[in-house]
Design a protein around this motif. Structure first.
Motif, PDB file in Angstrom:
ATOM      1  N   TRP A 107     -12.532 -11.817  26.376  1.00 39.43           N
ATOM      2  CA  TRP A 107     -11.534 -11.661  27.421  1.00 39.43           C
ATOM      3  C   TRP A 107     -11.733 -12.625  28.582  1.00 39.43           C
ATOM      4  CZ3 TRP A 107      -7.245  -9.744  26.050  1.00 39.43           C
ATOM      5  CH2 TRP A 107      -7.205  -8.807  25.003  1.00 39.43           C
ATOM      6  N   GLU A 108     -12.963 -13.056  28.809  1.00 37.18           N
ATOM      7  CA  GLU A 108     -13.184 -14.062  29.846  1.00 37.18           C
ATOM      8  C   GLU A 108     -12.584 -15.401  29.421  1.00 37.18           C
ATOM      9  OE1 GLU A 108     -14.290 -13.552  32.952  1.00 37.18           O
ATOM     10  OE2 GLU A 108     -14.182 -11.461  32.307  1.00 37.18           O
ATOM     11  N   LEU A 109     -12.724 -15.723  28.119  1.00 32.56           N
ATOM     12  CA  LEU A 109     -12.124 -16.953  27.605  1.00 32.56           C
ATOM     13  C   LEU A 109     -10.594 -16.843  27.623  1.00 32.56           C
ATOM     14  CD1 LEU A 109     -12.336 -19.726  26.306  1.00 32.56           C
ATOM     15  CD2 LEU A 109     -12.638 -18.596  24.089  1.00 32.56           C
ATOM     16  N   PHE A 110     -10.081 -15.665  27.268  1.00 35.41           N
ATOM     17  CA  PHE A 110      -8.640 -15.431  27.307  1.00 35.41           C
ATOM     18  C   PHE A 110      -8.100 -15.695  28.712  1.00 35.41           C
ATOM     19  CE2 PHE A 110      -5.104 -12.585  28.320  1.00 35.41           C
ATOM     20  CZ  PHE A 110      -4.204 -12.851  27.288  1.00 35.41           C
ATOM     21  N   LYS A 111      -8.758 -15.117  29.716  1.00 33.57           N
ATOM     22  CA  LYS A 111      -8.291 -15.280  31.092  1.00 33.57           C
ATOM     23  C   LYS A 111      -8.447 -16.725  31.563  1.00 33.57           C
ATOM     24  CE  LYS A 111     -10.581 -11.501  32.497  1.00 33.57           C
ATOM     25  NZ  LYS A 111     -11.069 -10.410  33.389  1.00 33.57           N
ATOM     26  N   ALA A 112      -9.496 -17.402  31.074  1.00 31.84           N
ATOM     27  CA  ALA A 112      -9.676 -18.808  31.432  1.00 31.84           C
ATOM     28  C   ALA A 112      -8.533 -19.654  30.885  1.00 31.84           C
ATOM     29  CB  ALA A 112     -11.016 -19.320  30.909  1.00 31.84           C
ATOM     30  N   LYS A 113      -8.117 -19.359  29.640  1.00 28.45           N
ATOM     31  CA  LYS A 113      -6.999 -20.094  29.045  1.00 28.45           C
ATOM     32  C   LYS A 113      -5.703 -19.833  29.805  1.00 28.45           C
ATOM     33  CE  LYS A 113      -8.698 -20.555  24.277  1.00 28.45           C
ATOM     34  NZ  LYS A 113      -8.377 -21.985  24.044  1.00 28.45           N
ATOM     35  N   ILE A 114      -5.494 -18.579  30.184  1.00 33.91           N
ATOM     36  CA  ILE A 114      -4.283 -18.248  30.952  1.00 33.91           C
ATOM     37  C   ILE A 114      -4.310 -18.964  32.303  1.00 33.91           C
ATOM     38  CG2 ILE A 114      -2.988 -16.408  32.069  1.00 33.91           C
ATOM     39  CD1 ILE A 114      -2.801 -16.413  29.005  1.00 33.91           C
ATOM     40  N   ASN A 115      -5.481 -19.029  32.909  1.00 32.35           N
ATOM     41  CA  ASN A 115      -5.605 -19.706  34.205  1.00 32.35           C
ATOM     42  C   ASN A 115      -5.305 -21.195  34.105  1.00 32.35           C
ATOM     43  OD1 ASN A 115      -6.145 -17.865  36.299  1.00 32.35           O
ATOM     44  ND2 ASN A 115      -8.253 -17.573  35.590  1.00 32.35           N
ATOM     45  N   VAL A 116      -5.613 -21.792  32.960  1.00 33.87           N
ATOM     46  CA  VAL A 116      -5.272 -23.200  32.753  1.00 33.87           C
ATOM     47  C   VAL A 116      -3.761 -23.386  32.853  1.00 33.87           C
ATOM     48  CG1 VAL A 116      -5.168 -25.070  31.060  1.00 33.87           C
ATOM     49  CG2 VAL A 116      -7.299 -23.818  31.407  1.00 33.87           C
ATOM     50  N   HIS A 117      -3.022 -22.473  32.188  1.00 34.19           N
ATOM     51  CA  HIS A 117      -1.560 -22.536  32.248  1.00 34.19           C
ATOM     52  C   HIS A 117      -1.056 -22.301  33.674  1.00 34.19           C
ATOM     53  CE1 HIS A 117      -0.801 -22.933  27.957  1.00 34.19           C
ATOM     54  NE2 HIS A 117      -1.734 -22.037  27.749  1.00 34.19           N
ATOM     55  N   LEU A 118      -1.701 -21.380  34.385  1.00 35.03           N
ATOM     56  CA  LEU A 118      -1.292 -21.095  35.760  1.00 35.03           C
ATOM     57  C   LEU A 118      -1.523 -22.297  36.668  1.00 35.03           C
ATOM     58  CD1 LEU A 118      -2.633 -17.447  36.236  1.00 35.03           C
ATOM     59  CD2 LEU A 118      -0.264 -18.163  35.925  1.00 35.03           C
ATOM     60  N   ARG A 119      -2.665 -22.963  36.471  1.00 31.60           N
ATOM     61  CA  ARG A 119      -2.958 -24.143  37.292  1.00 31.60           C
ATOM     62  C   ARG A 119      -1.935 -25.242  37.051  1.00 31.60           C
ATOM     63  NH1 ARG A 119      -8.393 -23.215  35.942  1.00 31.60           N
ATOM     64  NH2 ARG A 119      -8.371 -24.931  34.434  1.00 31.60           N
ATOM     65  N   ARG A 120      -1.598 -25.435  35.787  1.00 28.31           N
ATOM     66  CA  ARG A 120      -0.609 -26.461  35.458  1.00 28.31           C
ATOM     67  C   ARG A 120       0.742 -26.113  36.077  1.00 28.31           C
ATOM     68  NH1 ARG A 120      -2.268 -26.990  29.092  1.00 28.31           N
ATOM     69  NH2 ARG A 120      -4.075 -28.342  29.381  1.00 28.31           N
ATOM     70  N   TRP A 121       1.000 -24.793  36.104  1.00 25.52           N
ATOM     71  CA  TRP A 121       2.294 -24.341  36.612  1.00 25.52           C
ATOM     72  C   TRP A 121       2.363 -24.395  38.130  1.00 25.52           C
ATOM     73  CZ3 TRP A 121       6.938 -23.637  34.768  1.00 25.52           C
ATOM     74  CH2 TRP A 121       7.853 -22.865  35.477  1.00 25.52           C
ATOM     75  N   GLU A 122       1.272 -24.028  38.784  1.00 29.26           N
ATOM     76  CA  GLU A 122       1.317 -23.823  40.229  1.00 29.26           C
ATOM     77  C   GLU A 122       0.778 -24.995  41.046  1.00 29.26           C
ATOM     78  OE1 GLU A 122      -0.908 -20.272  40.656  1.00 29.26           O
ATOM     79  OE2 GLU A 122       0.689 -18.962  39.917  1.00 29.26           O
TER      80      GLU A 122
END
Length: 224
Positions: A107-122
């Motif tokens: 789940w830490e890796l899952f959240k890290a991957k989601i954060n990558v998308h968020l960084r690209r988005w924001e």
């Protein structure tokens, strides 16, 4: 951002939702069948990221990936899979997935991957010819001159700019940019579009947003 989760396992669905909520993400839709998920992706096509558990959908998952890319090239797709082979990951990526995460889910890796998308988005500065949009600073410049867009008008301009030449419905804009979209009239979109046209288009004598009658709006700068 709007997320779609296609996950038949109710326990895993709750775990995915909990992980997203821990990141402050609350705009997601749930689909427990491939049929419903396919409808959401191909007919509505209003998601920034789709999280799909591929284990339950063989071999239809490959058709879903390829057809989604034809109907909606903008939605990013994260595949969850218990298949540990690199060959399977490569195949998924070739068929249209953007990312791949093996089960059991870290789940830490899952959240890290989601954060990558968020960084690209924001966080990424957008440069479109003479336009520069800085999300973190909430500033827009044209030929080096600050435009002065703020609040929802800025959010709306940024969202459309990140989906160039794609028709975005008012419904999608409301659900993507407002916390309680069901409590907001669609007229608020028109008000902010008018603000953008006044502060950007009329001021600099350019066209950035096109109204597509009965469908929505399209970011069209620069016009070919």
């Amino acid at each position: 951002m709007r997320f779609l989760i296609i996950e038949p396992d109710k326990k895993l669905m709750e775990e995915i939702k909990s992980a997203l909520l821990s990141l402050g993400i609350s705009k997601f839709e749930e689909s427990y069948s491939l049929k419903d998920g396919k409808y959401c992706l191909e007919v509505r096509g209003e998601y920034d990221l789709a999280i799909i558990d591929s284990d339950h959908f063989y071999p239809a998952i490959y058709t879903l990936l390829s057809s989604t890319r034809l109907h909606d090239p903008f939605t990013k797709i994260l595949i969850l899979s218990s298949n540990q082979s690199v060959e399977e990951e490569i195949k998924m990526l070739k068929m249209g997935a953007d990312d791949y995460l093996r089960k059991p889910i870290n789940w830490e890796l899952f959240k890290a991957k989601i954060n990558v998308h968020l960084r690209r988005w924001e966080g990424d500065t957008l440069r479109i010819k003479d336009l520069v949009i800085k999300p973190k600073e909430e500033k827009v410049y044209f030929k080096g001159e600050e435009v002065g867009l703020k609040g929802k008008a800025f959010d709306l301009f940024l969202y459309l700019a990140r989906h160039p030449n794609q028709v975005i419905t008012k419904e999608r804009l409301l659900h993507s940019l407002w916390e309680d979209p069901d409590l907001v009239s669609q007229n608020v979109i028109e008000v902010n579009i008018n603000t953008i046209r006044k502060k950007v288009d009329k001021r600099f004598k350019i066209a950035t947003i096109e109204t597509i009658r009965r469908r929505g709006y399209k970011f069209c700068y620069p016009k070919e």
